[in-house]
Design a protein around this motif. Structure first.
Motif, PDB file in Angstrom:
ATOM      1  N   LYS A   1       0.834  -1.212   0.000  1.00  0.00           N
ATOM      2  CA  LYS A   1       0.000   0.000   0.000  1.00  0.00           C
ATOM      3  C   LYS A   1       0.858   1.248   0.000  1.00  0.00           C
ATOM      4  O   LYS A   1       0.416   2.309  -0.413  1.00  0.00           O
ATOM      5  CB  LYS A   1      -0.887   0.003   1.238  1.00  0.00           C
TER       6      LYS A   1
ATOM      7  N   ASN B   1       3.460   5.672   7.142  1.00  0.00           N
ATOM      8  CA  ASN B   1       2.140   5.255   6.653  1.00  0.00           C
ATOM      9  C   ASN B   1       1.924   3.764   6.895  1.00  0.00           C
ATOM     10  O   ASN B   1       0.828   3.328   7.249  1.00  0.00           O
ATOM     11  CB  ASN B   1       2.037   5.577   5.158  1.00  0.00           C
TER      12      ASN B   1
ATOM     13  N   PRO C   1      -2.282   3.985   8.445  1.00  0.00           N
ATOM     14  CA  PRO C   1      -3.360   3.422   7.630  1.00  0.00           C
ATOM     15  C   PRO C   1      -2.876   2.538   6.478  1.00  0.00           C
ATOM     16  O   PRO C   1      -3.664   1.808   5.890  1.00  0.00           O
ATOM     17  CB  PRO C   1      -4.077   4.667   7.085  1.00  0.00           C
TER      18      PRO C   1
ATOM     19  N   SER D   1      -1.082   0.014   6.610  1.00  0.00           N
ATOM     20  CA  SER D   1      -0.657  -1.286   7.111  1.00  0.00           C
ATOM     21  C   SER D   1      -1.291  -2.423   6.317  1.00  0.00           C
ATOM     22  O   SER D   1      -2.493  -2.414   6.081  1.00  0.00           O
ATOM     23  CB  SER D   1      -1.082  -1.371   8.577  1.00  0.00           C
TER      24      SER D   1
ATOM     25  N   THR E   1      -1.426   7.064  14.286  1.00  0.00           N
ATOM     26  CA  THR E   1      -2.586   6.183  14.468  1.00  0.00           C
ATOM     27  C   THR E   1      -2.305   4.706  14.175  1.00  0.00           C
ATOM     28  O   THR E   1      -1.230   4.329  13.748  1.00  0.00           O
ATOM     29  CB  THR E   1      -3.708   6.650  13.522  1.00  0.00           C
ATOM     30  N   GLN E   2      -3.319   3.937  14.376  1.00  0.00           N
ATOM     31  CA  GLN E   2      -3.378   2.496  14.136  1.00  0.00           C
ATOM     32  C   GLN E   2      -2.311   1.701  14.871  1.00  0.00           C
ATOM     33  O   GLN E   2      -2.450   1.445  16.040  1.00  0.00           O
ATOM     34  CB  GLN E   2      -3.435   2.217  12.649  1.00  0.00           C
ATOM     35  N   ASN E   3      -1.211   1.321  14.191  1.00  0.00           N
ATOM     36  CA  ASN E   3      -0.209   0.511  14.888  1.00  0.00           C
ATOM     37  C   ASN E   3       0.814   1.355  15.644  1.00  0.00           C
ATOM     38  O   ASN E   3       1.607   0.811  16.415  1.00  0.00           O
ATOM     39  CB  ASN E   3       0.521  -0.389  13.891  1.00  0.00           C
TER      40      ASN E   3
ATOM     41  N   GLU F   1      -5.286  15.698  11.987  1.00  0.00           N
ATOM     42  CA  GLU F   1      -5.538  14.882  10.791  1.00  0.00           C
ATOM     43  C   GLU F   1      -4.649  15.356   9.636  1.00  0.00           C
ATOM     44  O   GLU F   1      -4.050  14.557   8.918  1.00  0.00           O
ATOM     45  CB  GLU F   1      -7.012  15.020  10.422  1.00  0.00           C
TER      46      GLU F   1
ATOM     47  N   ARG G   1      -0.999  14.383  10.287  1.00  0.00           N
ATOM     48  CA  ARG G   1      -0.749  12.954  10.013  1.00  0.00           C
ATOM     49  C   ARG G   1      -0.757  12.676   8.516  1.00  0.00           C
ATOM     50  O   ARG G   1       0.072  11.945   8.000  1.00  0.00           O
ATOM     51  CB  ARG G   1      -1.813  12.101  10.705  1.00  0.00           C
ATOM     52  N   LYS G   2      -1.726  13.304   7.848  1.00  0.00           N
ATOM     53  CA  LYS G   2      -1.846  13.064   6.402  1.00  0.00           C
ATOM     54  C   LYS G   2      -0.567  13.511   5.689  1.00  0.00           C
ATOM     55  O   LYS G   2      -0.070  12.841   4.785  1.00  0.00           O
ATOM     56  CB  LYS G   2      -3.067  13.818   5.863  1.00  0.00           C
TER      57      LYS G   2
ATOM     58  N   TYR H   1       1.952  10.841   6.336  1.00  0.00           N
ATOM     59  CA  TYR H   1       1.623   9.568   5.689  1.00  0.00           C
ATOM     60  C   TYR H   1       1.807   9.626   4.175  1.00  0.00           C
ATOM     61  O   TYR H   1       2.042   8.621   3.532  1.00  0.00           O
ATOM     62  CB  TYR H   1       0.176   9.163   6.007  1.00  0.00           C
ATOM     63  N   GLU H   2       1.631  10.839   3.601  1.00  0.00           N
ATOM     64  CA  GLU H   2       1.788  10.903   2.147  1.00  0.00           C
ATOM     65  C   GLU H   2       3.137  11.475   1.735  1.00  0.00           C
ATOM     66  O   GLU H   2       3.367  11.760   0.558  1.00  0.00           O
ATOM     67  CB  GLU H   2       0.620  11.652   1.492  1.00  0.00           C
TER      68      GLU H   2
END
Lengths: 382, 692
Positions: free
Chosen positions: B74, B80, B84, B86, B165-167, B267, B270-271, B274-275
């Motif tokens: 992904k 990232n 998200p 993951s 977030t997430q992991n 948000e 993080r975005k 992540y990008e």
């Protein structure tokens, strides 16, 4: 004609909107959402599922989300993929649509041409052994179970004969040293094909306007010149190895899809020709002493072409959804495979984007088919 | 006329040949099943000997190690990936990008130092607990920059401050512990300050294993992300429960607005991260990812700067774990190396390149392996029997079999009657003849399971979990279940009974619960045979046996997605059958996630789907989660297994084996490992692909 086009475009817009509404709510009604799937892991802390759902906007009511989606869509924003977050859906479609279109467009054109040519000849030679044999082959190909047939093609041409790669659209080991991305080289291939076909087509059109003496040399030239030009271009640009590798990978899926589509085209042309050959004007043409080839090609085949043309144009619209099986078996990373994966993981933006592309292609196909009728049948006027 | 006859004949021949070609291979492969299965068992131990590894390392290695995978990663951005992006496939592609202070050892999953020089203990300083970790001074990223304490603190702070977030939370706020600080003491010493006493859950399975990313590469992107949250304060007002509520007052609306601004800032931060473009990101591990062609392949290139490159890793049966570096430096833990050597290999990377080819399906990937296009196919969802047999016909493919670290179970919704009745759950446990389904129906393709800990995880598995009905005959099961139910006040108008003549049960009728009401109709949700034939089979047998007892239980086979909401969101089910892949082998914190009352799905949306609530169990697991003593933790998990076997929120049904198929030119550092080779630490870096 312009009035007709205007009306049709407005109709198409409404149809598209309706289609988007229906598909959006259907996809949304699927049990479970991507937040459930992505956060289905006890090691992910409590609350992450809700936070993710909120971040993706999935905590809002479906109608509110749809209105927002449509607003964004018609301003060119298809959103970001849930599953490949935060990748833009337009990037995903731009990357994969050409692969699907090239595969199915090539197969559709080749199968249309082969099916039409053989269908009209078989109808003309009705009752011969060749006609019976071809009809059986045609019916077999038309009804064959696609996944089985595709696997058999791989087994024969790749595993047994070793002539062609088993799948994928390139050989990784060849591409390790590639100086450009696969998409960049694929775009060049598409460009080369487009220019080559345009030159060929122009040559053939011009050849119909010139004397018989130079017609044949002109036609030969319109094949040889673009082919040589393409070869020269790919030799000189230093990317020939990778372009050739992609072409090699294209052969087996194209051949498979072509064979499957060929059966339908051939049978349809044959049936349509057989009906046309019973018409009075065919009898009149024969009675006038016109040569068989002229009666067959100019009088019968042109009139028999209408349903086949419809089939061809619609098949391009259907290519993405119909390509899911073929793309999966041949590991061909096109839009069909993307649609399948997006649907399985409830990636709504990607699934919607892909389905919208299918809808647009289908609507445009219908429009093209209608316009094509006017050219093929002088009786039709808008 | 003749033409028609010939055509009819030709048509028959075509149809017949199609049928024969379609059917023939199936017949042939059935013949080979047993032989191949037996071969598999014999050849499964192909642990690389030091000699073989050395020989391979001095010549004959292939230039590229080719692995088949089914999906695109992904992302290549590690931030990232732990967020998200993951996915199991992404893990293989970004493997080794992050460094760690500690890791888990091969095969035994011991907690061992990686970039830390040694194991350390916390020191209490005032109200805090402090770990001071000395780091090795010679480790570098793939671009040659030193891996130092600044990288550790940088990653920890980014995770914490940007609320990744997430992991990510388990990397900086494990087990929900907020406020863990990291500080640089000097270039190669880092300090972690805990506001509460650290435990195995928060240190060994949390912070100590946290990802470390290179500050010199990511600093710009992280600073850009920080830009979004600069000056953003957490709103003082509490977050309103429903900002769409019509009766929301002005204060509520203001609070909603403030929280929206706050949430959006994080948000966006993080975005941004992540990008961020990961191109050129240096790696710590054996390989860097240099090229990704979506839908086609990922190319990874050897990292000659890998800290463990050329080190010899050994394990002994007395528990010793040892690393001997090419420089002569040695690390040794848990023993004096006096026992037999159970493992030895030379750490890679060995192959100059790893090529992960992406195939559209499992069939396509295994066909490619059979064709020699790839050396090994990663199959996290398992390999079907048909594919295993087909692949083995090439004669050049080896199969490795390992125990899976997973559990397949039937769960009860203990919030509803009669699933809240201990006797009912016990009766179901008695009538479920796992041995029969596993051995007779499923032909030994899986193994019956009795404890909630798979036996493959030897350290945590309690072999003394009671299995009172294991050897019961069918007649004994029926009699025992009747006895248990009757003692609890259940009754029948016509009691079920075992008929010796018919060798079958004469079904019971008119079953009433202890309160005198007729037993309600109950549904066992479960995946259908297309998704998992094993679970579907169990589901049908359980409902069949229950019906024999006069229980109105029916199977409802459905898609996995259809089960997500009733099981994991609304907890609105009676019983269901599913399976878990159990994650961290070294620290089974799933005992908290799945059965602690604070994780009740109905009230928290977490993973205690049965709604199991037992104060004694909760206390036991709280102690497990907070202890720093491994022996205490083990003792608690042993006791938890016994309690769960008695209380039965879940009835474990079976566990699987993992099949890994690889071409014979691939030399893995070891092949016996819980969860299979695909879960092995060393699957890429320490594997030697030999030239074919």
């Amino acid at each position: 004609m312009w009035k007709f086009l205007g009306k049709r475009l407005i109709q198409m817009l409404f149809t598209l909107l309706l289609f988007q509404a229906v598909t959006y709510f259907l996809i949304d009604a699927q049990p479970g959402d991507i937040a459930d799937l992505l956060a289905h892991d006890p090691s992910i802390p409590p609350g992450e599922r809700d936070r993710l759902r909120a971040e993706l906007g999935l905590d809002r009511p479906p109608v509110e989300r749809f209105v927002k989606y449509i607003g964004n869509f018609y301003t060119g924003n298809l959103g970001v993929s849930f599953n490949e977050y935060p990748r833009q859906v337009t990037d995903i479609i731009k990357e994969r649509l050409p692969r699907t279109l090239v595969l199915f467009f090539t197969a559709s054109i080749v199968s249309f041409w082969a099916g039409f040519m053989s269908g009209k000849i078989l109808a003309w030679r009705r009752g011969s052994f060749v006609e019976y044999a071809s009809t059986i082959v045609g019916v077999t190909l038309y009804t064959v179970f696609t996944p089985w047939f595709a696997l058999m093609m791989i087994w024969l041409f790749s595993v047994q004969l070793g002539w062609l790669p088993a799948g994928k659209f390139l050989s990784p080991e060849v591409w390790i040293t590639a100086p450009a991305s696969a998409n960049a080289i694929f775009s060049r291939l598409i460009g080369t094909g487009f220019v080559g076909l345009t030159v060929m087509l122009a040559g053939f059109i011009i050849s119909n306007k010139v004397t018989r003496k130079i017609r044949v040399p002109l036609r030969v030239a319109s094949i040889i010149v673009p082919l040589s030009g393409a070869l020269l271009y790919w030799t000189l640009n230093g990317l020939g190895v990778w372009g050739g590798d992609m072409l090699q990978h294209l052969v087996l899926p194209v051949l498979t899809v072509t064979l499957i589509a060929y059966g339908g085209n051939m049978l349809l042309t044959r049936t349509s020709m057989l009906e046309t050959l019973r018409e009075d004007y065919i009898l009149t043409a024969r009675a006038k002493g016109l040569p068989d080839k002229v009666v067959r090609d100019r009088h019968a085949a042109r009139n028999a072409l209408l349903p086949v043309w419809t089939g061809l144009v619609f098949s391009i619209g259907r290519s993405i959804s119909g390509g899911i099986i073929t793309e999966t078996i041949f590991s061909w990373p096109g839009l069909g495979l993307t649609l399948l994966n997006a649907s399985l993981v409830a990636d709504i933006p990607v699934a919607m984007g892909t389905l919208t592309v299918i809808a647009i292609l289908t609507l445009v196909s219908h429009l093209v088919a209608d316009i094509g009728y006017a050219f093929l049948d002088p009786r039709i006027r808008y | 006329m003749w033409n028609k006859k010939w055509l009819a004949l030709a048509a028959l021949i075509v149809v017949a040949s199609m049928l024969i070609s379609a059917c023939e291979p199936e017949v042939v492969t059935v013949e080979t099943i047993v032989e191949k299965e037996v071969e598999v068992e014999v050849e499964k131990v192909v642990t690389a000997t030091p000699e073989a590894a050395a020989e391979a390392a001095t010549g004959g290695e292939a230039d590229v190690y080719r692995i088949g995978i089914y999906e695109d990663p992904k992302t290549l951005n590690y931030w990232n990936y732990l967020g998200p992006g993951s996915s199991v496939w992404t893990a293989y592609v970004v493997n080794g990008y992050a460094a760690n202070l500690y890791s888990l050892s091969d095969q035994r999953f011991d907690f061992v130092p990686s970039l830390a020089k040694e194991l350390v203990q916390p020191v209490k300083e005032g109200d805090t607990w402090v770990y001071t970790v000395p780091m090795v001074e010679t480790a570098t990223w793939s671009d040659g920059e030193a891996i130092d304490a600044y990288d550790v603190v940088f990653t920890h702070n980014a995770c914490k401050d940007l609320k990744l977030t997430q992991n990510w939370p388990s990397n900086c706020r494990p087990n929900g512990v907020e406020g863990i600080e990291a500080a640089v003491i000097d270039d190669y010493t880092v300090q972690y300050i805990f506001p509460v006493e650290p435990s195995l859950a928060t240190w060994n399975a949390g912070i100590a294993l946290a990802a470390i990313l290179p500050e010199h590469f990511w600093k710009g992107q992280v600073e850009e992300a920080y830009g979004f949250i600069e000056g953003v304060e957490m709103p003082e007002a509490e977050r309103p429960e429903d900002c769409d509520a019509e009766d929301l007052d002005d204060a509520g609306k203001a609070a909603c607005e403030a929280w929206t601004v706050y949430d959006e800032a994080f948000e966006n931060a993080r975005k941004t991260l992540y990008e961020a473009d990961p191109t050129g990101s240096p790696a710590y591990g054996g390989f860097t990812t240099d090229k990704f062609e979506p839908g086609a392949f990922v190319q990874r290139t050897k990292n000659d700067n890998y800290f463990f490159k050329g080190a010899t890793i050994s394990e002994y049966d007395d528990g010793t774990w040892m690393v001997e570096f090419p420089t002569g430096e040695t690390r040794q833990l848990f023993g004096d190396a006096s026992g037999e050597k159970t493992l030895e290999y030379v750490s890679g990377p060995h192959a100059p390149n790893v090529l992960l080819s992406i195939y559209g399906s499992q069939d396509a990937a295994f066909l490619a392996m059979q064709n020699g296009e790839v050396d090994y196919v990663i199959a996290p969802t398992g390999v079907s029997r048909g594919l295993r047999e087909k692949a083995q016909t090439s004669g050049d493919i080896k199969t490795y079999v390992n125990a899976d670290y997973g559990m397949y179970y039937v769960a009860f919704n203990m919030r509803k009657s009669p699933m809240d009745d201990f006797a009912f759950r016990q009766a179901i446990d008695i009538i479920v003849d796992k041995e029969f389904v596993v051995n007779k129906v499923l032909q030994g393709t899986v193994f019956p399971m009795y404890s909630t800990m798979p036996p493959g995880n030897g350290y945590w598995h309690n072999p003394d979990v009671p299995t009172p009905y294991k050897d019961f005959t069918r007649a004994e099961r029926v009699a025992e279940a009747i006895k248990v139910l009757k003692e609890a006040g259940w009754n029948w108008t016509q009691e079920p009974e075992w008929s010796d003549d018919q060798q079958d049960v004469i079904p019971g009728e008119g079953l009433t619960m202890p309160n005198g009401e007729a037993m309600p109709e109950i549904t066992i949700l479960g995946p259908g045979p297309a998704y998992d034939p094993l679970r579907a089979t169990f589901n049908q047998w359980i409902s069949e046996w229950a019906r024999e007892m006069g229980m109105p239980i029916k199977s409802e086979l459905t898609g996995f997605n259809n089960m997500l909401d009733p099981v994991f969101v609304s907890a609105d089910f009676d019983m269901y059958i599913l399976g878990w892949s159990l994650g961290n082998v070294a620290f089974p914190d799933y005992y908290e996630s799945f059965w602690h009352s604070r994780n009740d799905t109905a009230t928290t949306g977490n993973f205690n789907t049965p709604g199991f609530k037992n104060d004694e169990y909760d206390a036991m697991i709280d102690e497990f989660m907070s202890t720093t003593d491994l022996d205490v933790a083990r003792e608690k998990i042993f006791a938890a297994q016994v309690m769960l076997a008695e209380q039965r929120p879940y009835i474990p049904l079976f566990y699987k084996q993992v099949y890994d198929l690889a071409r014979s030119n691939v030399q893995f550092p070891y092949t016996e490992v819980l969860g299979g080779i695909q879960n092995e630490n060393a699957m890429q870096t320490d594997t030697i692909p030999l030239a074919q």
